[in-house]
Write an enzyme that holds these catalytic residues in place. Structure first.
Site, PDB file in Angstrom:
ATOM      1  N   ARG A  50     -20.561   1.664  13.298  1.00 48.54           N
ATOM      2  CA  ARG A  50     -22.030   1.118  13.235  1.00 48.54           C
ATOM      3  C   ARG A  50     -23.022   2.113  13.759  1.00 48.54           C
ATOM      4  O   ARG A  50     -24.030   2.228  12.930  1.00 48.54           O
ATOM      5  CB  ARG A  50     -22.103  -0.276  13.523  1.00 48.54           C
ATOM      6  CG  ARG A  50     -23.713  -0.535  13.586  1.00 48.54           C
ATOM      7  CD  ARG A  50     -23.994  -2.017  13.727  1.00 48.54           C
ATOM      8  NE  ARG A  50     -23.215  -2.905  14.913  1.00 48.54           N
ATOM      9  CZ  ARG A  50     -23.330  -2.679  16.173  1.00 48.54           C
ATOM     10  NH1 ARG A  50     -24.068  -1.847  16.525  1.00 48.54           N
ATOM     11  NH2 ARG A  50     -22.369  -3.420  17.025  1.00 48.54           N
ATOM     12  N   TYR A 102     -41.525  -2.111  -6.260  1.00 48.39           N
ATOM     13  CA  TYR A 102     -40.327  -2.633  -6.280  1.00 48.39           C
ATOM     14  C   TYR A 102     -40.360  -4.166  -6.147  1.00 48.39           C
ATOM     15  O   TYR A 102     -40.638  -4.460  -5.099  1.00 48.39           O
ATOM     16  CB  TYR A 102     -39.207  -2.160  -5.497  1.00 48.39           C
ATOM     17  CG  TYR A 102     -37.964  -2.426  -5.802  1.00 48.39           C
ATOM     18  CD1 TYR A 102     -37.281  -2.121  -6.945  1.00 48.39           C
ATOM     19  CD2 TYR A 102     -37.090  -3.061  -4.941  1.00 48.39           C
ATOM     20  CE1 TYR A 102     -36.039  -2.589  -7.108  1.00 48.39           C
ATOM     21  CE2 TYR A 102     -35.806  -3.584  -5.075  1.00 48.39           C
ATOM     22  CZ  TYR A 102     -35.266  -3.261  -6.400  1.00 48.39           C
ATOM     23  OH  TYR A 102     -34.148  -3.718  -6.442  1.00 48.39           O
ATOM     24  N   ASP A 174     -42.111   5.441  -0.618  1.00 45.17           N
ATOM     25  CA  ASP A 174     -40.779   5.144  -1.227  1.00 45.17           C
ATOM     26  C   ASP A 174     -40.700   6.167  -2.288  1.00 45.17           C
ATOM     27  O   ASP A 174     -41.119   6.280  -3.502  1.00 45.17           O
ATOM     28  CB  ASP A 174     -40.829   3.779  -1.943  1.00 45.17           C
ATOM     29  CG  ASP A 174     -39.388   3.425  -2.479  1.00 45.17           C
ATOM     30  OD1 ASP A 174     -38.660   4.149  -3.110  1.00 45.17           O
ATOM     31  OD2 ASP A 174     -39.136   2.154  -2.463  1.00 45.17           O
ATOM     32  N   LYS A 199     -29.937   4.717  -6.980  1.00 45.94           N
ATOM     33  CA  LYS A 199     -30.460   5.265  -8.116  1.00 45.94           C
ATOM     34  C   LYS A 199     -30.412   6.781  -8.571  1.00 45.94           C
ATOM     35  O   LYS A 199     -28.894   7.018  -8.224  1.00 45.94           O
ATOM     36  CB  LYS A 199     -31.873   4.937  -8.126  1.00 45.94           C
ATOM     37  CG  LYS A 199     -32.365   3.390  -7.460  1.00 45.94           C
ATOM     38  CD  LYS A 199     -31.917   2.387  -8.414  1.00 45.94           C
ATOM     39  CE  LYS A 199     -32.100   0.825  -7.710  1.00 45.94           C
ATOM     40  NZ  LYS A 199     -33.424   0.688  -7.349  1.00 45.94           N
TER      41      LYS A 199
HETATM   42  C1  LIG Z   1     -33.849  -0.161  -6.231  1.00 44.79           C
HETATM   43  C2  LIG Z   1     -35.018  -0.138  -5.451  1.00 44.79           C
HETATM   44  C3  LIG Z   1     -35.162  -0.124  -4.258  1.00 44.79           C
HETATM   45  C4  LIG Z   1     -34.069  -1.272  -3.526  1.00 44.79           C
HETATM   46  O1  LIG Z   1     -32.760  -0.547  -3.329  1.00 44.79           O
HETATM   47  P1  LIG Z   1     -31.562  -1.260  -3.341  1.00 44.79           P
HETATM   48  O2  LIG Z   1     -30.655  -0.157  -3.254  1.00 44.79           O
HETATM   49  O3  LIG Z   1     -31.384  -1.743  -4.789  1.00 44.79           O
HETATM   50  O4  LIG Z   1     -31.625  -2.162  -2.028  1.00 44.79           O
HETATM   51  C5  LIG Z   1     -36.269  -0.026  -3.470  1.00 44.79           C
HETATM   52  N1  LIG Z   1     -37.307   0.709  -4.242  1.00 44.79           N
HETATM   53  C6  LIG Z   1     -37.462   1.177  -5.125  1.00 44.79           C
HETATM   54  C7  LIG Z   1     -38.320   2.078  -5.861  1.00 44.79           C
HETATM   55  C8  LIG Z   1     -36.050   0.623  -6.067  1.00 44.79           C
HETATM   56  O5  LIG Z   1     -36.037   1.277  -7.299  1.00 44.79           O
END
Ligand SMILES: *Cc1c(COP(=O)(O)O)cnc(C)c1O
Length: 380
Positions: A50, A102, A174, A199
């Site tokens: 962890r 998001y 982000d 992604k």
């Molecule tokens: C998908 C996404 C998230 C969240 O990520 P997960 O891996 O699905 O938990 C946060 N910000 C953006 C811009 C995203 O596309």
């Protein structure tokens, strides 16, 4: 030496830890929960997965090398990464964020952070004036997505830094939509960069992961503490899958972007399409700012159809492009933001932002661009 981004995608920071003496070309998966102690009061550097694990560590170093970070923590999802950042703040503090974020982040803020005493407001972070107007004495954080999801609005990150400095705010960006291959917010003044590794970074629609990249040793230390204590650390196997994905990040981004530019231009000419939102189109309102702070426009396109029934037809009839949530992978995906990613956004806000029943979001994958166009054309 060896500073180019595509090289870093493959080799990370080139540091091979001493314990890894096999010279395995693909970094091994250390699938273990715990590590034996070398002696009384002695550690191999690893005690419990962890907290630290060699495979996750290699991935974290690679992400740091790509984002120019002091340190990176790998989480079990993008949302776990966002949640960890929110742990930096205390009841009574105020977070100001981009208004089309998001959807899961909006849900986190409104349904969990609010109950824990944080206040959150949404502003058009494309406008310095709108940001300034929404700052209160309690504001502690400016939380930005650029380009934003799903409307592809662009925030000027250098300007956000100036505002953050003036008011003593932590600037969190982000960077999921452009990936570290195309944009490095830490270099533009962000304090923390968040990624959903599910992604473009993982890139193959096969694993969920998230990252927080820290721009300063002080923040890195605080995020590390939250990471090991709250416990949403990425597993060794998923760390390895993500490392494997990153190796081709550069070439994937280049090719997916090339196809996206072509599809965005082509979509505009199609009957039944009324608007195309792509940061790489010269007349996109954020084109110039994006070009000044990023090395490309990425592979995400939103577009508006003439009627809701056209939107539904496209979703139902595409064959190659999968109607699914998520983005950034080798397979092209089409999403209905109003229903799939942003259902928790109040209707009035959705309408104002333009997240309506005619808005679709396309993640351009690695298929041949002619096949992708043919699929959309037959669906229309
Ligand atoms: C998908 C996404 C998230 C969240 O990520 P997960 O891996 O699905 O938990 C946060 N910000 C953006 C811009 C995203 O596309």
């Amino acid at each position: 030496m060896f500073e180019h981004r595509d090289t870093r995608c493959i080799h990370g920071n080139l540091e091979r830890p001493e314990f890894e003496s096999t010279r395995a070309v693909s970094f091994p998966i250390y699938q273990t929960a715990t590590f034996g102690h070398v002696g009384f009061g002695q550690s191999s550097g690893f005690d419990y997965t962890r907290e630290t694990n060699p495979t996750r560590g290699k991935l974290e170093q690679t992400m740091s090398a790509l984002e120019g970070a002091v340190d990176t923590c790998a989480f079990s999802s993008g949302m776990a990464a966002v949640s960890a950042c929110i742990e930096l703040f205390s009841p009574g503090q105020h977070i100001l964020c981009s208004e089309d974020l998001y959807g899961g982040v909006i849900r986190l803020f409104d349904q969990i952070s609010a109950k824990n005493g944080l206040t959150v407001d949404y502003a058009d972070t494309g406008s310095a004036h709108a940001i300034e107007a929404a700052i209160t004495p309690e504001t502690a954080c400016l939380y930005i997505e650029t380009p934003s999801n799903p409307m592809m609005n662009v925030a000027d990150l250098r300007q956000c830094r100036q505002i953050a400095d003036k008011h003593g705010l932590i600037l969190i960006v982000d960077n999921t939509f452009l990936s570290p291959y195309l944009q490095n917010p830490l270099e533009l003044g962000a304090d923390l960069v968040i990624h959903s590794g599910s992604k473009f970074i993982g890139g193959h629609n096969d694993t969920i992961s998230g990252f927080v990249c820290s721009g300063s040793p002080a923040l890195a230390e605080r995020i590390r503490l939250i990471h090991k204590t709250t416990g949403a650390a990425l597993s060794p196997f998923d760390s390895w899958l993500t490392l494997r994905g990153i190796k081709t990040l550069g070439i994937r981004m280049e090719r997916q972007q090339e196809s996206a530019v072509e599809i965005a231009r082509w979509l505009r000419e199609q009957p039944g399409i009324s608007d195309v939102f792509y940061v790489g189109l010269e007349d996109h309102p954020g084109y110039t700012v994006n070009a000044s702070q990023a090395r490309g426009a990425g592979a995400m396109i939103s577009f508006r159809t003439d009627t809701a029934s056209t939107a539904r037809r496209v979703l139902e009839r595409t064959q190659l492009i999968t109607f699914a949530e998520s983005l950034g992978g080798t397979e092209s995906l089409i999403t209905y933001p109003m229903v799939q990613t942003h259902p928790d956004v109040p209707v009035a806000v959705r309408e104002r932002l333009g997240i309506t029943e005619t808005l679709l979001r396309l993640s351009v994958g690695l298929e041949n661009v002619e096949d992708l166009k043919a699929d959309i054309a037959q669906a229309l």
